[in-house]
Design an enzyme around this catalytic site. Structure first.
Site, PDB file in Angstrom:
ATOM      1  N   ASP A  31     -15.615   0.869   6.537  1.00 29.85           N
ATOM      2  CA  ASP A  31     -14.979   1.944   6.077  1.00 29.85           C
ATOM      3  C   ASP A  31     -14.718   3.094   6.751  1.00 29.85           C
ATOM      4  O   ASP A  31     -15.494   3.317   7.492  1.00 29.85           O
ATOM      5  CB  ASP A  31     -15.282   2.392   4.465  1.00 29.85           C
ATOM      6  CG  ASP A  31     -16.700   3.232   4.420  1.00 29.85           C
ATOM      7  OD1 ASP A  31     -16.597   4.233   5.087  1.00 29.85           O
ATOM      8  OD2 ASP A  31     -17.458   2.411   3.935  1.00 29.85           O
ATOM      9  N   GLU A  37     -23.807  24.677  19.544  1.00 34.06           N
ATOM     10  CA  GLU A  37     -23.254  23.231  19.837  1.00 34.06           C
ATOM     11  C   GLU A  37     -24.479  22.550  21.151  1.00 34.06           C
ATOM     12  O   GLU A  37     -24.936  21.485  20.649  1.00 34.06           O
ATOM     13  CB  GLU A  37     -22.093  23.083  20.434  1.00 34.06           C
ATOM     14  CG  GLU A  37     -21.792  21.569  20.809  1.00 34.06           C
ATOM     15  CD  GLU A  37     -21.665  20.809  19.576  1.00 34.06           C
ATOM     16  OE1 GLU A  37     -22.290  19.621  19.239  1.00 34.06           O
ATOM     17  OE2 GLU A  37     -20.727  21.109  18.530  1.00 34.06           O
ATOM     18  N   SER A  76     -21.034  16.719  14.978  1.00 31.52           N
ATOM     19  CA  SER A  76     -21.671  17.060  16.107  1.00 31.52           C
ATOM     20  C   SER A  76     -23.189  16.632  15.925  1.00 31.52           C
ATOM     21  O   SER A  76     -23.947  16.505  17.141  1.00 31.52           O
ATOM     22  CB  SER A  76     -21.635  18.576  16.504  1.00 31.52           C
ATOM     23  OG  SER A  76     -20.321  18.755  17.010  1.00 31.52           O
ATOM     24  N   ASP A 130     -27.370  19.443  20.115  1.00 42.15           N
ATOM     25  CA  ASP A 130     -27.352  18.159  20.882  1.00 42.15           C
ATOM     26  C   ASP A 130     -28.776  17.766  21.661  1.00 42.15           C
ATOM     27  O   ASP A 130     -29.084  16.937  21.357  1.00 42.15           O
ATOM     28  CB  ASP A 130     -26.076  18.277  21.959  1.00 42.15           C
ATOM     29  CG  ASP A 130     -24.751  18.375  21.358  1.00 42.15           C
ATOM     30  OD1 ASP A 130     -24.634  18.165  20.125  1.00 42.15           O
ATOM     31  OD2 ASP A 130     -23.794  18.618  22.016  1.00 42.15           O
ATOM     32  N   GLY A 133     -19.313  -2.737   3.164  1.00 41.55           N
ATOM     33  CA  GLY A 133     -18.886  -3.303   4.267  1.00 41.55           C
ATOM     34  C   GLY A 133     -18.256  -1.863   5.182  1.00 41.55           C
ATOM     35  O   GLY A 133     -18.502  -0.730   4.936  1.00 41.55           O
ATOM     36  N   ASP A 150     -25.662  -0.216   5.153  1.00 40.75           N
ATOM     37  CA  ASP A 150     -24.157   0.207   4.580  1.00 40.75           C
ATOM     38  C   ASP A 150     -24.093   1.656   3.707  1.00 40.75           C
ATOM     39  O   ASP A 150     -25.096   1.337   2.749  1.00 40.75           O
ATOM     40  CB  ASP A 150     -23.915  -0.865   3.759  1.00 40.75           C
ATOM     41  CG  ASP A 150     -22.413  -1.218   3.668  1.00 40.75           C
ATOM     42  OD1 ASP A 150     -21.714  -0.241   4.169  1.00 40.75           O
ATOM     43  OD2 ASP A 150     -21.864  -1.974   2.846  1.00 40.75           O
ATOM     44  N   ILE A 151     -23.306   2.449   3.829  1.00 38.81           N
ATOM     45  CA  ILE A 151     -23.069   3.597   2.867  1.00 38.81           C
ATOM     46  C   ILE A 151     -21.961   3.104   2.050  1.00 38.81           C
ATOM     47  O   ILE A 151     -20.939   2.823   2.497  1.00 38.81           O
ATOM     48  CB  ILE A 151     -22.679   4.781   3.898  1.00 38.81           C
ATOM     49  CG1 ILE A 151     -24.028   4.850   4.990  1.00 38.81           C
ATOM     50  CG2 ILE A 151     -22.742   5.923   2.511  1.00 38.81           C
ATOM     51  CD1 ILE A 151     -25.412   5.012   4.525  1.00 38.81           C
TER      52      ILE A 151
END
Length: 584
Positions: free
Chosen positions: A567, A293, A504, A297, A565, A546-547
């Protein structure tokens, strides 16, 4: 995750202390109770009576409403106060408890033989008090019984209670006391990343990581083998060179045994560079055993934001304790030590990212609200705070409620559900990106829907109609807010490359981009962005891609579906730095 500074109470001579009028404190009233041991935990044993707990008392903040109002005003691009973030002293004044609350809590402590004048330290605003008490004394103060509880899956053990009470008078003066009924630890919580089994896609050398990619022709390989160069091309940061590096900073919050390798830069212009390690409450920095992690990061925040200074906060979690056979050493709760440290600093980074979370229902509501309000303090001071949205879709496991009714409902994640953070979901592929199936998203059951997102969320709910009716709280805070790539990230860990997935990966990616936006504003003589959500749901909404395909199944259901839009799968979409640069 909160608390500013703490103070230690000296217990010498407690047995001889003379209590005040006992009747004032002889009417315990329930503060919180679990009807069953939280799932995944099991009772292990009775702790030793002299085992020390670090009891943290969160007093009600006298001007909290004013703090929240100020947060929204300084974060609203249409408000005259936009960008006029509060100083530490101004925030401390707003979160200070009322004198009546201080008097009541101190009188209660004195009744139990604790002299507040012996305190070594309190939070700067006075809203948090930390004392060391034995299990026996805590049980008397809270009219409860503590136990040692074990979490077999993670190996964690904690001293907690199934319920606790306070004298009726104190309910109007105290928000929360810990450790009590919140069982979470960072070992038991879900880190929102995981090693993927994709050996064929691994990048073998640093040169491949460093090779720049044209934003005009992002190769399909970036959809499965993600490097910092891929992300810089996908989100249009490749040609931006930070200018405000003397002022702008990016903070990565890490916990327990997660440390980051100094080596592992993927940009040729960053060779020889490093990041700052800040060790909080005994946090480690073993360069021989880095965490997945932590390396994920820092390698991606730096890979995007370099040469912006990055700070990796390695937060430990072992308070003073009396060693005995049956009592664990770690009784601290997630986030508290880190927030205690950061909020006590006069100058803080302008951008933060954190990649941990848990089911909201496993966090007592009083605790969740108190923690969320501490993030409001950071936002009011000008910090943008990213949290990964989780890797369980609309919920992992059996998704049964823990209130004794055993109903199956979608399980929102906390702290992603806090309205004062920016929750980041996940995508995969390129040209176009689609929602990754594990991305967390949904609606909080603790926090109501903030006004800044109503106009974006309402169309989704209208189109959804009665689908999933009863499985989620349509009036709750909706998340995620935005998204970014979340699968196939190439991460160097102890000199070897692994493929890592999870939101993550998304959160530090967005944090890196936001840090560049903060750099741009600061270099123009403007204030940093601070709390992002009022901006991104209004004048900056068009700065996101937008996905419109993909879903986030969970709880035995198909989950929500990405659509035009906002979601609850990918939020407003993925960031386009160049468009956002023009909008901020």
């Amino acid at each position: 995750m909160l608390f500013l500074s703490t103070f230690i109470v000296v217990f010498a001579g407690l047995s001889s202390a003379k209590p005040f009028s006992g009747k004032r404190w002889d009417n315990p009233s329930l503060k919180h109770r679990w009807v069953e041991v939280p799932r995944g935990w099991e009772f292990h044993s009775t702790p030793a009576e002299d085992h020390l707990l670090e009891m943290r008392i969160g007093l009600k903040q006298n001007k909290l409403d004013e703090l929240i109002s100020s947060l929204y005003e300084v974060s609203d691009p249409d408000h005259e106060r936009y960008g006029q973030h509060l100083s530490k002293a101004e925030v401390d004044a707003l979160v200070a408890p009322h004198p009546d609350s201080v008097e009541a809590v101190e009188a209660w402590l004195q009744h139990h033989g604790i002299n507040p004048d012996d305190a070594h330290f309190r939070s700067a605003g006075g809203e948090w008090i930390s004392i060391h008490v034995s299990v026996a004394q805590a049980e008397r103060m809270l009219d409860t019984k503590y136990g040692v509880y074990h979490h077999p899956a993670s190996g964690s053990s904690v001293v907690r209670t199934m319920e606790y009470s306070l004298p009726a008078e104190l309910h109007s003066h105290i928000d929360v006391i810990t450790p009590t009924t919140y069982f979470g630890t960072f070992h038991s919580m879900r880190s929102t990343s995981f090693i993927e089994t994709k050996p064929a896609s691994l990048v073998d050398d640093a040169a491949s990581f460093a090779a720049e990619i044209s934003p005009l022709a992002v190769p399909a390989s970036c959809g499965s083998t993600v490097t910092p160069a891929c992300l810089r091309a996908m989100y249009n940061t490749t040609n931006y060179v930070p200018k405000a590096t003397a002022t702008n900073k990016l903070g990565v919050a890490g916990y327990l045994d997660e440390f980051a390798n100094d080596a592992g830069e993927f940009r040729t212009d960053a060779v020889g560079g490093t990041f700052q390690h800040v060790q909080v409450n005994g946090g480690g920095n073993s360069q021989s055993q880095p965490g997945v992690e932590a390396n994920l990061d820092i390698q991606y925040t730096e890979g995007i934001s370099f040469p912006t200074p990055n700070i990796y906060y390695s937060t430990g979690g072992s308070p003073p304790f009396i060693k005995d056979t049956f009592t664990p050493t770690n009784t601290n709760e997630p986030y508290l030590d880190w927030l205690n440290f950061v909020l006590n600093q006069t100058v803080i980074p302008q951008t933060f990212t954190t990649s941990y979370g848990d089911d909201e229902q496993t966090v007592p509501q009083d605790y969740a609200v108190s923690v969320c309000n501490l993030f409001a303090q950071l936002g009011a001071r000008g910090a943008s705070i990213m949290f990964s949205s989780g890797d369980e879709g609309v919920g992992g496991g059996d998704c049964l409620t823990n209130d004794g009714t055993n109903r199956k409902i979608f399980q929102p994640a906390f702290p992603a559900s806090c309205p004062f953070v920016t929750a980041v979901g996940g995508t995969t592929r390129v040209n176009p990106e689609v929602a990754v199936s594990f991305t967390g998203g949904g609606f909080s059951r603790y926090f109501s829907q903030p006004s800044y997102q109503t106009s974006s969320v309402t169309p989704f709910l209208t189109n959804l109609g009665t689908k999933f009716s009863g499985l989620f709280n349509a009036s709750g805070r909706a998340y995620p807010d935005v998204s970014a790539a979340a699968s196939g990230f190439q991460v160097v860990i102890s000199g070897r490359t692994s493929s890592v997935g999870g939101t993550s990966a998304s959160s530090p990616t967005v944090a890196g981009i936001v840090s560049l936006l903060n750099d741009f504003r600061i270099s123009q003589g403007k204030a940093p962005l601070g709390f992002l959500n009022p901006l991104i749901y209004s004048t900056a909404k068009s700065g996101f891609n937008d996905i419109v395909s993909g879903s986030n199944p969970g709880c035995g259901q198909t989950g929500f579906t990405a659509t035009t839009g906002w979601d609850p799968v990918t939020g407003l979409g993925t960031p386009d730095f160049l468009r956002l640069q023009q909008l901020v």
